[in-house]
Write a protein that holds these residues in place. Structure first.
Motif, mmCIF file in Angstrom:
data_model
loop_
_atom_site.group_PDB
_atom_site.id
_atom_site.type_symbol
_atom_site.label_atom_id
_atom_site.label_comp_id
_atom_site.label_asym_id
_atom_site.label_seq_id
_atom_site.Cartn_x
_atom_site.Cartn_y
_atom_site.Cartn_z
ATOM 1 N N ALA A 112 57.126 -53.662 123.922
ATOM 2 C CA ALA A 112 56.570 -53.647 121.905
ATOM 3 C C ALA A 112 55.965 -54.857 122.229
ATOM 4 O O ALA A 112 56.081 -55.531 123.309
ATOM 5 N N PRO A 113 55.043 -55.622 121.705
ATOM 6 C CA PRO A 113 54.171 -56.288 122.176
ATOM 7 C C PRO A 113 54.789 -57.716 121.421
ATOM 8 O O PRO A 113 55.974 -57.678 120.854
ATOM 9 N N THR A 114 54.590 -58.906 121.963
ATOM 10 C CA THR A 114 55.067 -60.247 121.321
ATOM 11 C C THR A 114 54.409 -60.468 119.961
ATOM 12 O O THR A 114 54.431 -59.785 119.307
ATOM 13 N N GLN A 115 55.342 -60.856 119.284
ATOM 14 C CA GLN A 115 55.472 -61.291 117.972
ATOM 15 C C GLN A 115 55.351 -63.108 117.574
ATOM 16 O O GLN A 115 56.313 -63.557 117.915
ATOM 17 N N ASP A 116 54.332 -63.290 116.934
ATOM 18 C CA ASP A 116 54.405 -64.607 116.372
ATOM 19 C C ASP A 116 54.812 -64.759 114.860
ATOM 20 O O ASP A 116 54.586 -64.232 113.529
ATOM 21 N N MET A 117 55.640 -65.056 114.787
ATOM 22 C CA MET A 117 57.141 -65.821 113.438
ATOM 23 C C MET A 117 55.743 -66.707 112.024
ATOM 24 O O MET A 117 55.653 -67.678 112.552
ATOM 25 N N ASP A 118 55.944 -65.893 111.184
ATOM 26 C CA ASP A 118 55.108 -66.324 110.166
ATOM 27 C C ASP A 118 56.392 -67.883 109.531
ATOM 28 O O ASP A 118 57.509 -67.934 109.065
ATOM 29 N N LEU A 119 55.488 -68.866 110.076
ATOM 30 C CA LEU A 119 56.366 -70.318 109.777
ATOM 31 C C LEU A 119 55.851 -71.249 108.369
ATOM 32 O O LEU A 119 57.030 -72.159 107.630
ATOM 33 N N ALA A 120 55.348 -70.270 107.414
ATOM 34 C CA ALA A 120 55.183 -71.098 106.476
ATOM 35 C C ALA A 120 55.610 -71.144 104.762
ATOM 36 O O ALA A 120 55.836 -72.013 104.533
ATOM 37 N N LYS A 121 57.012 -70.454 104.998
ATOM 38 C CA LYS A 121 57.664 -70.934 104.138
ATOM 39 C C LYS A 121 59.466 -70.899 105.085
ATOM 40 O O LYS A 121 60.067 -71.111 104.526
ATOM 41 N N GLY A 122 58.826 -71.924 106.204
ATOM 42 C CA GLY A 122 60.438 -72.872 106.579
ATOM 43 C C GLY A 122 60.383 -71.802 107.558
ATOM 44 O O GLY A 122 60.061 -71.471 108.531
ATOM 45 N N PHE A 123 61.838 -72.861 108.404
ATOM 46 C CA PHE A 123 62.066 -72.157 109.746
ATOM 47 C C PHE A 123 63.123 -72.660 109.557
ATOM 48 O O PHE A 123 64.495 -73.387 109.947
ATOM 49 N N ASP A 124 64.463 -71.968 108.960
ATOM 50 C CA ASP A 124 66.365 -71.620 108.983
ATOM 51 C C ASP A 124 66.201 -71.007 110.342
ATOM 52 O O ASP A 124 65.554 -69.387 110.519
ATOM 53 N N SER A 125 67.255 -70.605 110.337
ATOM 54 C CA SER A 125 68.467 -69.623 111.032
ATOM 55 C C SER A 125 68.536 -68.662 110.754
ATOM 56 O O SER A 125 67.796 -67.450 111.768
ATOM 57 N N LYS A 126 68.885 -68.364 109.659
ATOM 58 C CA LYS A 126 68.861 -66.859 109.040
ATOM 59 C C LYS A 126 67.508 -66.343 108.988
ATOM 60 O O LYS A 126 67.772 -65.037 110.186
ATOM 61 N N ALA A 127 66.190 -66.977 109.159
ATOM 62 C CA ALA A 127 65.504 -65.922 108.988
ATOM 63 C C ALA A 127 64.301 -66.023 110.128
ATOM 64 O O ALA A 127 64.298 -64.629 110.733
ATOM 65 N N ILE A 128 64.599 -67.334 110.956
ATOM 66 C CA ILE A 128 64.837 -66.844 112.640
ATOM 67 C C ILE A 128 66.179 -65.102 113.543
ATOM 68 O O ILE A 128 65.244 -64.275 113.673
ATOM 69 N N LYS A 129 66.631 -65.137 113.006
ATOM 70 C CA LYS A 129 67.900 -63.959 112.772
ATOM 71 C C LYS A 129 67.028 -62.787 112.602
ATOM 72 O O LYS A 129 67.233 -61.603 113.666
ATOM 73 N N LYS A 130 66.961 -62.539 111.386
ATOM 74 C CA LYS A 130 66.405 -61.485 110.720
ATOM 75 C C LYS A 130 64.688 -60.716 111.533
ATOM 76 O O LYS A 130 64.184 -60.113 112.169
ATOM 77 N N PHE A 131 64.447 -62.241 111.513
ATOM 78 C CA PHE A 131 62.940 -62.104 112.516
ATOM 79 C C PHE A 131 63.232 -60.988 113.999
ATOM 80 O O PHE A 131 62.689 -60.142 114.333
ATOM 81 N N ALA A 132 63.351 -61.734 114.610
ATOM 82 C CA ALA A 132 64.499 -61.411 115.767
ATOM 83 C C ALA A 132 64.926 -60.674 116.139
ATOM 84 O O ALA A 132 64.396 -59.556 117.019
ATOM 85 N N GLY A 133 66.090 -60.353 115.752
ATOM 86 C CA GLY A 133 66.932 -58.899 115.515
ATOM 87 C C GLY A 133 66.455 -57.490 115.252
ATOM 88 O O GLY A 133 66.794 -57.144 115.208
ATOM 89 N N ARG A 134 64.930 -57.941 113.893
ATOM 90 C CA ARG A 134 64.452 -56.664 113.704
ATOM 91 C C ARG A 134 64.151 -55.294 115.854
ATOM 92 O O ARG A 134 64.320 -54.654 115.406
ATOM 93 N N PHE A 135 63.997 -56.149 116.876
ATOM 94 C CA PHE A 135 63.861 -55.765 117.760
ATOM 95 C C PHE A 135 65.358 -54.601 118.554
ATOM 96 O O PHE A 135 65.371 -54.746 119.497
ATOM 97 N N TYR A 136 66.329 -55.368 118.305
ATOM 98 C CA TYR A 136 67.396 -54.838 118.267
ATOM 99 C C TYR A 136 67.827 -53.463 117.612
ATOM 100 O O TYR A 136 67.488 -52.698 116.838
ATOM 101 N N THR A 137 67.701 -51.661 118.812
ATOM 102 C CA THR A 137 68.161 -51.141 118.274
ATOM 103 C C THR A 137 69.674 -49.884 118.377
ATOM 104 O O THR A 137 70.400 -51.055 119.235
ATOM 105 N N ASP A 138 69.989 -49.945 117.256
ATOM 106 C CA ASP A 138 71.313 -49.367 117.350
ATOM 107 C C ASP A 138 71.754 -48.187 117.807
ATOM 108 O O ASP A 138 71.416 -47.370 117.851
ATOM 109 N N LYS A 139 72.225 -48.583 119.236
ATOM 110 C CA LYS A 139 73.154 -47.266 119.714
ATOM 111 C C LYS A 139 73.961 -46.676 119.596
ATOM 112 O O LYS A 139 75.074 -46.176 120.167
#
Length: 405
Positions: A112-139
Motif C-alpha cells: 500500500a502507498p503512503t497516504q496524506d490525511m486531508d487536514l482541511a476539516k481539522g486534526f483530532d484524535s478520532k479522525a486520525i485513528k479512523k484514517f490510519a486504522g483503515r490499513f488494519y485488516t481483521d484477522k
C-alpha cells in the motif's frame, strides 16, 4: 574530532528551531535523519506509522499538538507515532515529498502507498485513528458452536485467543489491530454474546472478556482493569509463541480450518463442501436439519429458532451425543433430500439424522418452534425416539457448492 562533530550536526540538521514536541512530555517520537528510515520507511513490514511533518516557525504550528499528543497516548502500540520538524530536517521532508506543512502522512505496510490525511476539516484524535486504522485488516474468525472445536484443536502449536463481545456486528478496533500484529503467532476468534453455550463453557459472566486457549492446561483469562491495546498486547505477548509449519517454505501465517465460511455461521447450509465439517463426519453427531424447498424457506427467523435451540442443548451432552444444526436446499440437493421421503408440500421440515455406522433418521412432528424442537430432542436424549433406517445404509453424494457471499 571537529570533522566528526560537523558530520553529527549535519545529520541532526542543526536542531536550530524549538521543536513543538518534547521527549519527556509526550508519547510522540521525534524523528531525525539518524532514526527516520530505521523507524519508519524501512520498518513498514512491522506495522503502521503515522508522522506529523511541521515547521516550528509556521504560524499556528502548535495548533495540532494537543490532539496529536492525545492520539499518541490513546493509541500507543497500535501505531508508531512520530513527528519531523521540516526546518531542522529539510532533507527528510524533501525525500518524503512533503510540499506543505502541516502534513500528516500514514505509512501502511507494503505494498500500500503512503497516504496524506486531508487536514482541511481539522486534526483530532478520532479522525486520525479512523484514517490510519483503515490499513488494519481483521484477522479474527467469527466463532460459533459449529466451529469452536475445530478452532481450538486445529494447529495445536498455535495458542488461540477468544474475545467475548456484546457487539452485534463488526470487530472492535483494538482486537483487529492485535489480530494483525500477532498474526504469525496466535489465532484470534470472536464470540458474540448470543453464543450462550460458549460463554458458559468459559465462565464468561460479563463482556468484553478475553481468554487464551492452549493445547495443554486450563484457559487463561485476561484480568486487566483496562481493555485497551497496550495492556492486552503485553498479556498476549507472554502467551504468544511462534508456530513454524515445516511444510511452508515461506513461513507465512497459517490459516485456521475454523475460518471456512460454513463454520462461521450459526446454522450453515449443507453442501458438498460443507457437509462433512458441519456434521456428517463428526463423532457422536446427530444432525438436526431443516429440509427446505429452497432458500426462501430457510428464513432468518427459522434459522434463529434453530440456533436458540442449539444454544440450549449444547450443554445437554448425553452418552457422547452432540446436536449439530444446519439446513438443506432440496432444489440444489434433490437426491440427498429424497433420503427422507418428504413430499414438497410438507416442506419445510425438521429431520434429525444419525450419520454414523448405522445411518438412521427421524422426522420432527409438529410446528417448527423452540418448544417443539426441544421436545423432539428431549425424546432422543430420553431414549424414547424412533429412528428409521436409511435405505441401503448409504447416504447419496452431496453435489452443490457452498454459496459465495
Amino acid at each position: 574530532m571537529i570533522r566528526s562533530m560537523t558530520t553529527l550536526v549535519a545529520l541532526l540538521g542543526g536542531a536550530s528551531s524549538k521543536q513543538i514536541y518534547e521527549h519527556a512530555k509526550t508519547d510522540v517520537s521525534i524523528y531525525t535523519q539518524l532514526n527516520f528510515e530505521k523507524q519508519v520507511t524501512k520498518n513498514r513490514d512491522k506495522g503502521i506509522s503515522v508522522v506529523h511533518f511541521y515547521k516550528s516557525s509556521d504560524a499556528g504550528a502548535s495548533d495540532f499538538v494537543n490532539s496529536y499528543k492525545d492520539f499518541a497516548t490513546e493509541n500507543m502500540g497500535v501505531f508508531r507515532i512520530g513527528s519531523v520538524d521540516c526546518e531542522d530536517f529539510q532533507k527528510i521532508c524533501e525525500k518524503e515529498k512533503v510540499t506543505e506543512t502541516p502534513t500528516l502522512k500514514v505509512y501502511p505496510p507494503f505494498p500500500a502507498p503512503t497516504q496524506d490525511m486531508d487536514l482541511a476539516k481539522g486534526f483530532d484524535s478520532k479522525a486520525i485513528k479512523k484514517f490510519a486504522g483503515r490499513f488494519y485488516t481483521d484477522k479474527s474468525i467469527e466463532i460459533t458452536s459449529n466451529n469452536h472445536k475445530t478452532f481450538v484443536e486445529d494447529q495445536p502449536g498455535t495458542p488461540k485467543v477468544l474475545l467475548f463481545t456484546n457487539a452485534k456486528k463488526g470487530t472492535p478496533f483494538v482486537y483487529k489491530a492485535l489480530s494483525q500484529n500477532f498474526e504469525k503467532t496466535l489465532h484470534f476468534g470472536l464470540v458474540r454474546e448470543s453464543e450462550d453455550a460458549l460463554a458458559k463453557k468459559y465462565k464468561v459472566k460479563k463482556f468484553p472478556a478475553l481468554v487464551v486457549v492452549k493445547s495443554e492446561g486450563k484457559p487463561i483469562t485476561y484480568d486487566g482493569a483496562q481493555f485497551t491495546y497496550q495492556p492486552i498486547f503485553e498479556f498476549l505477548n507472554v502467551h504468544s509463541q511462534i508456530f513454524v509449519d515445516p511444510r511452508k517454505a515461506d513461513n507465512q501465517p497459517t490459516e485456521s480450518a475454523a475460518s471456512r465460511p460454513w463454520l462461521t455461521v450459526a446454522v450453515p447450509q449443507i453442501t458438498a463442501e460443507s457437509g462433512n465439517d458441519i456434521c456428517l463426519q463428526k463423532d457422536g453427531a446427530l444432525c438436526v436439519i431443516l429440509v427446505a424447498k429452497d432458500k426462501s424457506q430457510a428464513s432468518s427467523d427459522v434459522l434463529e429458532i434453530m440456533n436458540s435451540v442449539g444454544q440450549g442443548f449444547a450443554s445437554k451432552i448425553s452418552r457422547g451425543i452432540s446436536f449439530y444444526f444446519s439446513w438443506l436446499d432440496t432444489s440444489a440437493e434433490p437426491e440427498f433430500a429424497a433420503t427422507f421421503g418428504l413430499p414438497e408440500e410438507d416442506l419445510p421440515k425438521i429431520v434429525v439424522m444419525n450419520p454414523g455406522k448405522r445411518k438412521r433418521f427421524m422426522l420432527h412432528e409438529g410446528e417448527i418452534s423452540e418448544a417443539g424442537i426441544e421436545g423432539t430432542l428431549d425424546k432422543i436424549l430420553g431414549g424414547d425416539a424412533r429412528f428409521k433406517a436409511v435405505k441401503g445404509n448409504k447416504l447419496p453424494k452431496l453435489v452443490s457448492e457452498y454459496p459465495k457471499e
